[in-house]
Design a protein around this motif. Structure first.
Motif, PDB file in Angstrom:
ATOM      1  N   LEU A  39       0.724  -1.241   0.102  1.00  0.00           N
ATOM      2  CA  LEU A  39      -0.019  -0.030   0.063  1.00  0.00           C
ATOM      3  C   LEU A  39       0.917   1.302  -0.008  1.00  0.00           C
ATOM      4  O   LEU A  39       1.803   1.472   1.093  1.00  0.00           O
ATOM      5  CB  LEU A  39      -0.799  -0.008   1.107  1.00  0.00           C
ATOM      6  N   ILE A  40       0.677   1.907  -1.134  1.00  0.00           N
ATOM      7  CA  ILE A  40       1.555   3.233  -1.231  1.00  0.00           C
ATOM      8  C   ILE A  40       0.864   4.373  -1.750  1.00  0.00           C
ATOM      9  O   ILE A  40      -0.205   4.185  -2.283  1.00  0.00           O
ATOM     10  CB  ILE A  40       2.898   2.895  -2.177  1.00  0.00           C
ATOM     11  N   PHE A  41       1.472   5.452  -1.575  1.00  0.00           N
ATOM     12  CA  PHE A  41       0.911   6.796  -2.069  1.00  0.00           C
ATOM     13  C   PHE A  41       1.515   7.355  -3.505  1.00  0.00           C
ATOM     14  O   PHE A  41       2.505   7.175  -3.537  1.00  0.00           O
ATOM     15  CB  PHE A  41       1.118   7.825  -0.780  1.00  0.00           C
ATOM     16  N   THR A  42       0.488   7.703  -4.268  1.00  0.00           N
ATOM     17  CA  THR A  42       1.082   8.179  -5.476  1.00  0.00           C
ATOM     18  C   THR A  42       1.663   9.348  -5.363  1.00  0.00           C
ATOM     19  O   THR A  42       1.876  10.174  -4.195  1.00  0.00           O
ATOM     20  CB  THR A  42       0.053   8.596  -6.427  1.00  0.00           C
ATOM     21  N   PRO A  43       2.691  10.191  -6.209  1.00  0.00           N
ATOM     22  CA  PRO A  43       3.181  11.153  -5.937  1.00  0.00           C
ATOM     23  C   PRO A  43       2.725  12.483  -5.751  1.00  0.00           C
ATOM     24  O   PRO A  43       2.668  13.276  -5.006  1.00  0.00           O
ATOM     25  CB  PRO A  43       4.088  11.202  -7.399  1.00  0.00           C
ATOM     26  N   ASP A  44       1.248  12.333  -6.685  1.00  0.00           N
ATOM     27  CA  ASP A  44       0.213  13.407  -6.556  1.00  0.00           C
ATOM     28  C   ASP A  44      -0.373  13.196  -4.897  1.00  0.00           C
ATOM     29  O   ASP A  44      -0.424  14.566  -4.389  1.00  0.00           O
ATOM     30  CB  ASP A  44      -0.735  13.305  -7.309  1.00  0.00           C
ATOM     31  N   GLU A  45      -0.543  12.071  -4.475  1.00  0.00           N
ATOM     32  CA  GLU A  45      -1.146  12.150  -3.355  1.00  0.00           C
ATOM     33  C   GLU A  45      -0.118  12.869  -1.860  1.00  0.00           C
ATOM     34  O   GLU A  45      -0.508  13.417  -1.017  1.00  0.00           O
ATOM     35  CB  GLU A  45      -1.354  10.704  -2.717  1.00  0.00           C
ATOM     36  N   PHE A  49      -0.361  15.618   0.564  1.00  0.00           N
ATOM     37  CA  PHE A  49      -0.032  15.397   1.977  1.00  0.00           C
ATOM     38  C   PHE A  49       0.986  16.374   2.483  1.00  0.00           C
ATOM     39  O   PHE A  49       1.624  16.119   3.513  1.00  0.00           O
ATOM     40  CB  PHE A  49       0.596  13.935   2.464  1.00  0.00           C
ATOM     41  N   ASN A  50       1.203  17.242   1.825  1.00  0.00           N
ATOM     42  CA  ASN A  50       2.412  18.158   1.951  1.00  0.00           C
ATOM     43  C   ASN A  50       3.720  17.637   2.016  1.00  0.00           C
ATOM     44  O   ASN A  50       4.635  18.114   2.929  1.00  0.00           O
ATOM     45  CB  ASN A  50       1.914  19.082   2.963  1.00  0.00           C
ATOM     46  N   GLY A  51       3.870  16.586   1.456  1.00  0.00           N
ATOM     47  CA  GLY A  51       5.129  16.007   1.457  1.00  0.00           C
ATOM     48  C   GLY A  51       5.301  15.070   2.606  1.00  0.00           C
ATOM     49  O   GLY A  51       6.505  14.489   2.680  1.00  0.00           O
ATOM     50  N   GLU A  52       4.442  14.803   3.601  1.00  0.00           N
ATOM     51  CA  GLU A  52       4.603  13.852   4.665  1.00  0.00           C
ATOM     52  C   GLU A  52       4.468  12.496   4.010  1.00  0.00           C
ATOM     53  O   GLU A  52       3.690  12.117   3.081  1.00  0.00           O
ATOM     54  CB  GLU A  52       3.548  14.211   5.541  1.00  0.00           C
ATOM     55  N   GLN A  53       5.411  11.742   4.631  1.00  0.00           N
ATOM     56  CA  GLN A  53       5.581  10.378   4.351  1.00  0.00           C
ATOM     57  C   GLN A  53       5.623   9.307   5.055  1.00  0.00           C
ATOM     58  O   GLN A  53       5.109   9.461   6.315  1.00  0.00           O
ATOM     59  CB  GLN A  53       6.878  10.297   3.570  1.00  0.00           C
ATOM     60  N   GLY A  54       6.103   8.393   5.209  1.00  0.00           N
ATOM     61  CA  GLY A  54       6.193   7.299   5.919  1.00  0.00           C
ATOM     62  C   GLY A  54       5.525   6.065   5.755  1.00  0.00           C
ATOM     63  O   GLY A  54       4.768   6.148   4.613  1.00  0.00           O
ATOM     64  N   GLU A  55       5.366   4.886   6.504  1.00  0.00           N
ATOM     65  CA  GLU A  55       4.692   3.862   6.213  1.00  0.00           C
ATOM     66  C   GLU A  55       3.243   4.045   6.053  1.00  0.00           C
ATOM     67  O   GLU A  55       2.597   5.283   6.929  1.00  0.00           O
ATOM     68  CB  GLU A  55       4.915   2.909   7.450  1.00  0.00           C
ATOM     69  N   ALA A  56       2.455   3.490   5.114  1.00  0.00           N
ATOM     70  CA  ALA A  56       0.949   3.693   5.026  1.00  0.00           C
ATOM     71  C   ALA A  56       0.154   3.241   6.416  1.00  0.00           C
ATOM     72  O   ALA A  56       0.496   2.134   6.903  1.00  0.00           O
ATOM     73  CB  ALA A  56       0.479   2.763   3.892  1.00  0.00           C
ATOM     74  N   MET A  57      -0.667   3.829   6.928  1.00  0.00           N
ATOM     75  CA  MET A  57      -1.360   3.662   8.116  1.00  0.00           C
ATOM     76  C   MET A  57      -2.719   3.676   7.815  1.00  0.00           C
ATOM     77  O   MET A  57      -3.303   4.313   6.934  1.00  0.00           O
ATOM     78  CB  MET A  57      -1.186   4.556   9.149  1.00  0.00           C
ATOM     79  N   ILE A  58      -3.556   2.764   8.720  1.00  0.00           N
ATOM     80  CA  ILE A  58      -4.882   2.357   8.414  1.00  0.00           C
ATOM     81  C   ILE A  58      -5.668   3.089   9.547  1.00  0.00           C
ATOM     82  O   ILE A  58      -5.149   2.657  10.578  1.00  0.00           O
ATOM     83  CB  ILE A  58      -5.237   1.162   8.023  1.00  0.00           C
TER      84      ILE A  58
END
Length: 101
Positions: A39-45, A49-58
């Motif tokens: 489960l990853i986020f697209t570059p647009d997402e 998220f204002n560049g916030e990253q890290g492991e995908a959380m549910i």
């Protein structure tokens, strides 16, 4: 059941409100990798998220209104989470179903 996903950094930023949902609204927060892989986020997402990253959380709650009342999907053009709408994905990510099986 409502399921949303967000990067770990975003979950940390929203921790006071997420903590309140966990304490008062039967919500659960956990790493997506506990249930699924990839489960990853697209570059647009990520940009939303204002560049916030890290492991995908549910973040899961009994209904979407519980989440949206406490935390809007967007605040000041910054995304707080992505709503999972696919019924099969919701069923797969539902932590309440996983624990009752």
């Amino acid at each position: 059941m409502a399921i949303v996903t967000l990067p770990h950094e975003t979950a940390q930023r929203l921790q006071p409100r997420i903590g309140d949902l966990i304490e008062n609204a039967q919500a659960k927060l956990f790493p997506a990798s506990d249930i699924v892989m990839g489960l990853i986020f697209t570059p647009d997402e990520t940009k939303e998220f204002n560049g916030e990253q890290g492991e995908a959380m549910i973040l899961a709650a009994p209904n979407l209104e519980t989440i949206t009342a406490a935390i809007p999907e967007f605040e000041d053009d910054r995304r707080n989470y992505c709503i999972i709408k696919n019924e099969r994905a919701i069923a797969r990510l539902d932590p309440f179903a996983q624990t009752s099986a």
